[in-house]
Design a protein around this motif. Structure first.
Motif, PDB file in Angstrom:
ATOM      1  N   LYS A   1     -64.349   2.452   7.132  1.00  0.00           N
ATOM      2  CA  LYS A   1     -65.572   2.093   7.858  1.00  0.00           C
ATOM      3  C   LYS A   1     -65.520   2.560   9.299  1.00  0.00           C
ATOM      4  O   LYS A   1     -64.481   2.529   9.927  1.00  0.00           O
ATOM      5  CB  LYS A   1     -65.793   0.592   7.723  1.00  0.00           C
ATOM      6  CG  LYS A   1     -65.765  -0.229   8.928  1.00  0.00           C
ATOM      7  CD  LYS A   1     -66.002  -1.677   8.569  1.00  0.00           C
ATOM      8  CE  LYS A   1     -65.834  -2.579   9.732  1.00  0.00           C
ATOM      9  NZ  LYS A   1     -66.727  -2.399  10.810  1.00  0.00           N
ATOM     10  N   PRO A   2     -66.683   2.987   9.839  1.00  0.00           N
ATOM     11  CA  PRO A   2     -66.737   3.396  11.240  1.00  0.00           C
ATOM     12  C   PRO A   2     -66.570   2.193  12.171  1.00  0.00           C
ATOM     13  O   PRO A   2     -66.631   1.047  11.743  1.00  0.00           O
ATOM     14  CB  PRO A   2     -68.124   4.007  11.384  1.00  0.00           C
ATOM     15  CG  PRO A   2     -68.842   3.778  10.124  1.00  0.00           C
ATOM     16  CD  PRO A   2     -67.902   3.206   9.130  1.00  0.00           C
ATOM     17  N   GLY A   3     -66.385   2.481  13.439  1.00  0.00           N
ATOM     18  CA  GLY A   3     -66.072   1.465  14.441  1.00  0.00           C
ATOM     19  C   GLY A   3     -66.848   0.169  14.376  1.00  0.00           C
ATOM     20  O   GLY A   3     -66.338  -0.857  13.935  1.00  0.00           O
ATOM     21  N   ARG A   4     -68.097   0.183  14.807  1.00  0.00           N
ATOM     22  CA  ARG A   4     -68.867  -1.063  14.840  1.00  0.00           C
ATOM     23  C   ARG A   4     -69.935  -1.131  13.764  1.00  0.00           C
ATOM     24  O   ARG A   4     -70.622  -2.131  13.637  1.00  0.00           O
ATOM     25  CB  ARG A   4     -69.516  -1.240  16.205  1.00  0.00           C
ATOM     26  CG  ARG A   4     -68.515  -1.484  17.301  1.00  0.00           C
ATOM     27  CD  ARG A   4     -69.227  -1.993  18.537  1.00  0.00           C
ATOM     28  NE  ARG A   4     -68.264  -2.351  19.546  1.00  0.00           N
ATOM     29  CZ  ARG A   4     -67.873  -3.594  19.767  1.00  0.00           C
ATOM     30  NH1 ARG A   4     -68.351  -4.570  19.057  1.00  0.00           N
ATOM     31  NH2 ARG A   4     -67.002  -3.852  20.712  1.00  0.00           N
TER      32      ARG A   4
ATOM     33  N   GLY B   1     -70.739   0.480   7.648  1.00  0.00           N
ATOM     34  CA  GLY B   1     -70.158   1.478   6.771  1.00  0.00           C
ATOM     35  C   GLY B   1     -70.953   1.738   5.510  1.00  0.00           C
ATOM     36  O   GLY B   1     -70.522   2.496   4.660  1.00  0.00           O
ATOM     37  N   ALA B   2     -72.092   1.108   5.356  1.00  0.00           N
ATOM     38  CA  ALA B   2     -72.928   1.337   4.182  1.00  0.00           C
ATOM     39  C   ALA B   2     -73.794   2.568   4.422  1.00  0.00           C
ATOM     40  O   ALA B   2     -74.180   2.856   5.557  1.00  0.00           O
ATOM     41  CB  ALA B   2     -73.818   0.125   3.925  1.00  0.00           C
ATOM     42  N   PRO B   3     -74.127   3.317   3.374  1.00  0.00           N
ATOM     43  CA  PRO B   3     -75.004   4.480   3.568  1.00  0.00           C
ATOM     44  C   PRO B   3     -76.406   4.043   3.962  1.00  0.00           C
ATOM     45  O   PRO B   3     -76.841   2.936   3.645  1.00  0.00           O
ATOM     46  CB  PRO B   3     -75.002   5.163   2.197  1.00  0.00           C
ATOM     47  CG  PRO B   3     -74.535   4.145   1.236  1.00  0.00           C
ATOM     48  CD  PRO B   3     -73.688   3.170   2.004  1.00  0.00           C
ATOM     49  N   SER B   4     -77.113   4.912   4.666  1.00  0.00           N
ATOM     50  CA  SER B   4     -78.471   4.570   5.084  1.00  0.00           C
ATOM     51  C   SER B   4     -79.396   4.557   3.884  1.00  0.00           C
ATOM     52  O   SER B   4     -79.147   5.218   2.874  1.00  0.00           O
ATOM     53  CB  SER B   4     -78.976   5.579   6.116  1.00  0.00           C
ATOM     54  OG  SER B   4     -79.011   6.854   5.539  1.00  0.00           O
TER      55      SER B   4
END
Length: 92
Positions: free
Chosen positions: A35-38, A41-44
């Protein structure tokens, strides 16, 4: 309940339970690493057609498959356009 089939059943049930627990923990750890930083992490969400287009397409397919239903929907749509059109009420 664990005594019904003896020690083999207890060992098998324990291995299955430990495997499920390990899958839960490893799944969380893999998600956490990816997952990215803040962000979550779910796809758009993909851009979809408007809901009315989907309804229109679905009703068109149903009207083709069931001809009497399609004829009825066409008559109701035409009478609605003739009796309740916006141009009819805007002349006041």
């Amino acid at each position: 309940m664990g005594r019904y089939f003896g020690v083999a059943n207890q060992i098998l049930a324990s291995l299955i339970s430990l495997g499920l627990a390990a899958m839960s923990v490893s799944g969380f750890l893999m998600w956490r690493k990816r997952k990215p930083g803040r962000a979550i992490g779910a796809p758009s969400r993909p851009q979809l057609d408007s809901p009315m287009r989907a309804w229109f397409r679905g009703l068109t397919v149903l009207g083709i498959v069931f001809q009497m239903m399609g004829l009825t929907m066409l008559i109701v749509w035409m009478s609605n356009r003739l009796l309740f059109s916006p141009a009819r009420y805007s002349t006041r």
